[in-house]
Enzyme design. Sequence first.
Site, short mmCIF file in Angstrom:
data_model
loop_
_atom_site.label_atom_id
_atom_site.label_comp_id
_atom_site.label_asym_id
_atom_site.label_seq_id
_atom_site.Cartn_x
_atom_site.Cartn_y
_atom_site.Cartn_z
N GLU A 1 3.98 28.49 21.39
CA GLU A 1 3.13 28.34 20.20
C GLU A 1 1.65 28.43 20.56
OE1 GLU A 1 4.73 28.69 17.58
OE2 GLU A 1 6.70 28.25 18.44
N HIS B 1 0.56 32.02 21.10
CA HIS B 1 0.40 32.74 19.84
C HIS B 1 -1.05 32.77 19.37
CE1 HIS B 1 4.05 34.34 18.24
NE2 HIS B 1 4.72 33.20 18.21
#
Length: 880
Positions: free
Chosen positions: A304, A307
């Site tokens: 995450e 990202h």
Amino acid sequence: MRSNQPQTIYLSEYQVPAYLVDHVDLRFELFEEGARVHSTLSVRRNPDSRAASAPLELDGDSLRLESVALDGAELSAADYEDRGDQLVIASVPEQFELSVVTWIEPQNNTRLEGLYKSSGMFCTQCEAEGFRCITFFPDRPDVMARFRTRIEADKASYPVLLSNGNDVDRGELEGGRHFVTWEDPFPKPCYLFALVAGDLVEKRDTFRTCSGRDIDLRMYVEPRNAEKCDHAMDSLKRSMSWDEEVYGREYDLDIFMIVAVDDFNMGAMENKGLNIFNSSCVLASQDTATDAAFQRIEAIVAHEYFHNWSGNRVTCRDWFQLSLKEGFTVFRDSQFSADMGSPTVKRIEDVTLLRTAQFAEDAGPMAHPVRPASYMEISNFYTLTIYEKGAEVVRMIHNLLGPEMFRKGSDLYFERHDGQAVTTDDFVRAMEDASGRDLTQFRLWYEQAGTPVLNVSDEFDAEQGVYRLNIAQHIPDTPGQSNKKPQHIPFALGLLGSRGEPLPLKLEAGEENAPAERVLELTEASHTFEFHGIGERPVPSLLRHFSAPVRVNYPWSREQLLFLMSHDPDGFNRWDAGQRLAVDVIQSLVGAPKDAAVEPRLVTSYRHLICDSSLDQALVAKMLQLPSEAYLIELADNADAPAIHRARERVLKHLAISLRDELVACYRRNLESGDYEITPEAIARRSLRNTALAWLLVINDEEGRELAVRQFRSADNMTDRMGALRALVNSDYEEDRNLALEEFYQQFREDPQVIEQWFSVQAASDRAGQLPQIHALLEHPAFDWKNPNKVRSVVGAFAGQNLSAFHNPDGSGYDFLAEQVCRLDDSNPQIAARLVTPLTRWRKFAPEYSEQMKAALERIRDKDGLSRDVYEVVHKSLAG
């Protein structure tokens, strides 16, 4: 034909948005009975759009429209059309400000899309199309805007108010309410919007970037989870440092936040600056999380965070490009995990998932390219093909270009497209431009579905000293695709001599300093490669490191596989040789007479693995794990799951009986005396110990039972506690099993994440997870149909892991799953659609199973009001 059949969306019909939104000003008034959302959009007509006079069309879902104003003037109902799923204004100026007020009811949102309530707090999930459940908006990833968000709520109930970006204003309001305003300076698509409001504990830390900036790191959790944040925070800091070092990516905002949420459809979400995590993917302590959970959390936190660049700063033009961000980021988090632990073990874990589940997806009715050509419901395309195969495609580019050129390509990609919504073609083009390589043919990996099959044969010319390797590739037909073109495949290999020595791979007779490993590039339907100066018939080590996501067919003998298990310098291929040997032995016993012999050399090879402490113990722990039933089913034609289960159990019991003394010695040798550590060495010791314990319990060994009970009650960590519990649950010691399950539950009944493990260990067991027990679990007070994790831990574990029970010849397992899918479809279609998957492979099984699986699918198909999510999966499964 259903009258409400979902519309198919095609990549070929993509058009740029008719309108762009430069700025979004949001104000949320949060109440117990609902939420009022004030949205002000700064809109302008897109100069690149051909639709010069198009009406303004904004997406919506389950919204109650209260007012619409254009440039400050409120519109009457005659000035716009509220279609429910769209707000349409026929006539608008070239540039304008649109204000919309909507009312929503998060407390009644069981779909967990948009804004909803979980455990008393407000939170969001907007990817892929959840933002339209909050307010009317052009809900597509190529509309990127800067967001300013003000959140107002009761201060006592919701003291923490979070959104994307930086906290720029806060204050008190009348009636005990307060507000916080957040501003995100970076344009983003609405799927990256996030909001959280609740009574949460804050854990803080800092990270100094490579340029000397101090980043404020915060984690928000419920008070009961305050002591479970340290591992995730440490993982975050390691991720930030690694991304700077390996990819040159520095974090851009002043603050990075993570929030843990119990009710969440996905694992986590990379919303800009405010990542929202499923609690199971972020909370960990020695007492509550296994080694696998610690590793998983580290990988997901990294994923995450990564990202922020591969997904947020550079995002997808449309949802057909989903692998642009997900495949690339999975590759990045896989690299990170390999650097943090054992690269070989990480590669084995990735390939195990790929070959067991993604290859099955490629061979099933939902097969689609890494860049799909069409879809009905985008939520169904968060698949292993998009993520795992997409990562393998990026890995192949890395293999072809090498680390240095790949880094140049990624740098160019980020610099060229920062702040843009782009395509997989843009990514590949950046790699081409940076390296000078032509990847035209390689693009077929994004366009063609299915797993390539490589048929390999060889011949040895002793007189000439030439070894010839013949490789032919073909890709099986998949729904909507046939007669596929040859793909560009990097194929790594080595050759071993009779003493296990690597042989030089001379492609020309006079070549000097030839390497012992080469990456061949396959571009034609068939190739023949000649290696010169070979003095004896070698043993080929093919597709080293699993250099491409393909199936390899080669007539290895059991002698060759045993040889590779002992001598191959590539750890992955050592493991793979062991898997191939075990598969061959197990397959030979499916349907065989009860007195058929088990290959004695398998025992010898496993004895060597268990007893040789000089070997990499992390690799040994993986090599001792027999191929899963799911993988064996995937390799079978007309699969009989119970028969496969019996053959695998037979081999496992034969090994355990033959190696009983070695297993006890292995268990005792790997006992730990020091503090619990999450290091590769410590994880390997625990894995070996718990594997030995599980094997001893399979044969109902009395000393093994005593060891398991003692370990269960004295364990100082969840890995050992769960290892002992799992061994007891899968044994015939019913009294010990029931006592351990009850003790475990009483100890952890207040911890939802641990109880999910308790549910799962029973549902996945053929002894503790027969249908009567599964129905009892669904009635248990700790089970909650509204919580996706609980549903996955019982229904998902039963259908996905307890395969002999699920594939009961009487069809009861199929009926059960169909019933649960229909029930969930009314409340959470995303989860329902994912649970259908085990039934979609009905053509894989023998007729007595496939006919009943098909009938279960037809019952789901005929349900009144079937959701778009489930309709697409079932329709394609029956038609494919």
